[in-house]
Design an enzyme around this catalytic site. Structure first.
Site, mmCIF file in Angstrom:
data_model
loop_
_atom_site.group_PDB
_atom_site.id
_atom_site.type_symbol
_atom_site.label_atom_id
_atom_site.label_comp_id
_atom_site.label_asym_id
_atom_site.label_seq_id
_atom_site.Cartn_x
_atom_site.Cartn_y
_atom_site.Cartn_z
ATOM 1 C CG HIS A 1 -0.527 -97.017 -56.314
ATOM 2 N ND1 HIS A 1 0.706 -97.408 -55.833
ATOM 3 C CD2 HIS A 1 -0.431 -97.087 -57.662
ATOM 4 C CE1 HIS A 1 1.509 -97.697 -56.843
ATOM 5 N NE2 HIS A 1 0.842 -97.513 -57.962
ATOM 6 N NE ARG B 1 -4.166 -99.110 -60.168
ATOM 7 C CZ ARG B 1 -3.360 -98.059 -60.316
ATOM 8 N NH1 ARG B 1 -2.764 -97.850 -61.489
ATOM 9 N NH2 ARG B 1 -3.173 -97.201 -59.339
ATOM 10 C CG ASP C 1 -14.786 -115.513 -56.633
ATOM 11 O OD1 ASP C 1 -15.133 -115.759 -57.804
ATOM 12 O OD2 ASP C 1 -14.006 -116.230 -55.984
ATOM 13 C CD GLU D 1 1.844 -99.845 -64.810
ATOM 14 O OE1 GLU D 1 1.586 -98.712 -64.360
ATOM 15 O OE2 GLU D 1 1.428 -100.891 -64.270
ATOM 16 C CG ASP E 1 3.982 -96.447 -62.575
ATOM 17 O OD1 ASP E 1 4.945 -96.110 -61.879
ATOM 18 O OD2 ASP E 1 2.954 -96.945 -62.098
#
Length: 263
Positions: free
Chosen positions: A46, A71, A85, A147, A173
């Protein structure tokens, strides 16, 4: 390879204090990292942070002992592997709803023979060390987000997946999924019950439970209940709250205006 301080904290049954990064700025991330957080999570799902901004933010966090977590936007192998990576030591994956989702997530974050992660730890070698490939599978931390109602139905199947280290609850959520108002702390009774159930089942499976919080008070209460990874607010919210306090105090103490201007 550099140790993952998250694993050290959890081995001692201590909770990790996690900050949340929504501002796409290396300087903002560096400033947050120097405040003493155990971990900082860069949010690619988000908000406005893109991959290149994330790399700069990981570099900034590296100036401190704070553990870098990301996230990712979704359960998609490309971005998960590129995040690792780049040097993330933990990955939070949203919308893990089934055992198969959890298995794919573990595979994407693990080198063969345990998984299917492609080899190319270009910055991870700089952050983790030259022996990163030998130890990455057991050093990085994998969080599956719980969630949705579907995830609740499949909870034990998800938690039983080998290689999964932790779960992370997004209360907003989860609240929406259960037909309740979206909020972090003062959740409705059905969400309270769901959170307690997730926590209990995670602990029964030997996994760490994490959760998003809006205030330190809520986070401390959840630590007391058994959560060992607690997020409190975000850089953007903290900046806004601090600015609001300053402006409110100045407005309250300002003399009556005698001319033009808003002050």
């Amino acid at each position: 390879m550099r140790e993952n301080r998250l694993r050290i904290l959890w081995k001692d049954d201590r909770a990790a204090l996690n900050g949340w990064l929504a501002i796409p700025s290396g300087f903002a991330a560096e400033t947050m990292a120097h405040q003493g957080w155990d971990t900082l999570t860069i949010d690619l799902q988000h908000g406005v942070v893109d991959y290149q901004a994330m790399v700069s933010m990981l570099q900034a966090i590296s100036t401190t002992p704070t553990v870098p977590v990301v996230r990712v936007p979704w359960l998609e192998p490309g971005i998960i592997m590129k995040t690792l990576d780049a040097g993330a030591y933990g990955v939070i994956c949203p919308m893990v709803n089934t055992r198969e989702d959890a298995q794919r997530f573990v595979a994407y974050t693990s080198y063969a023979p345990q998984g299917t992660r492609s080899f190319g730890p270009i910055r991870a070698l700089l952050y983790g060390g030259a022996d990163y490939p030998e130890h990455a599978n057991r050093t990085i931390v994998r969080f599956a987000m719980i969630e949705t109602a579907q995830a609740l139905d499949n909870l034990d199947a998800i938690l039983s997946v080998e290689g999964l280290d932790a779960i992370y609850i997004g209360p907003s959520d989860l609240s929406l999924a259960l037909g309740c108002r979206p909020t972090f702390d003062d959740v409705d009774p059905p969400v309270v019950q769901a959170i307690d159930h997730i926590l209990a089942r995670a602990r029964a499976h030997g996994l760490v439970a994490g959760i998003h919080n809006g205030t330190p008070e809520a986070a401390l209460a959840r630590v007391a209940r058994g959560f060992r990874f607690v997020t409190v607010s975000s850089d953007a919210r903290l900046m806004a709250a601090g600015a609001q306090q300053v402006v409110a105090k100045m407005r309250a103490g300002a003399p009556a205006p005698t001319g033009s201007g808003s002050y």
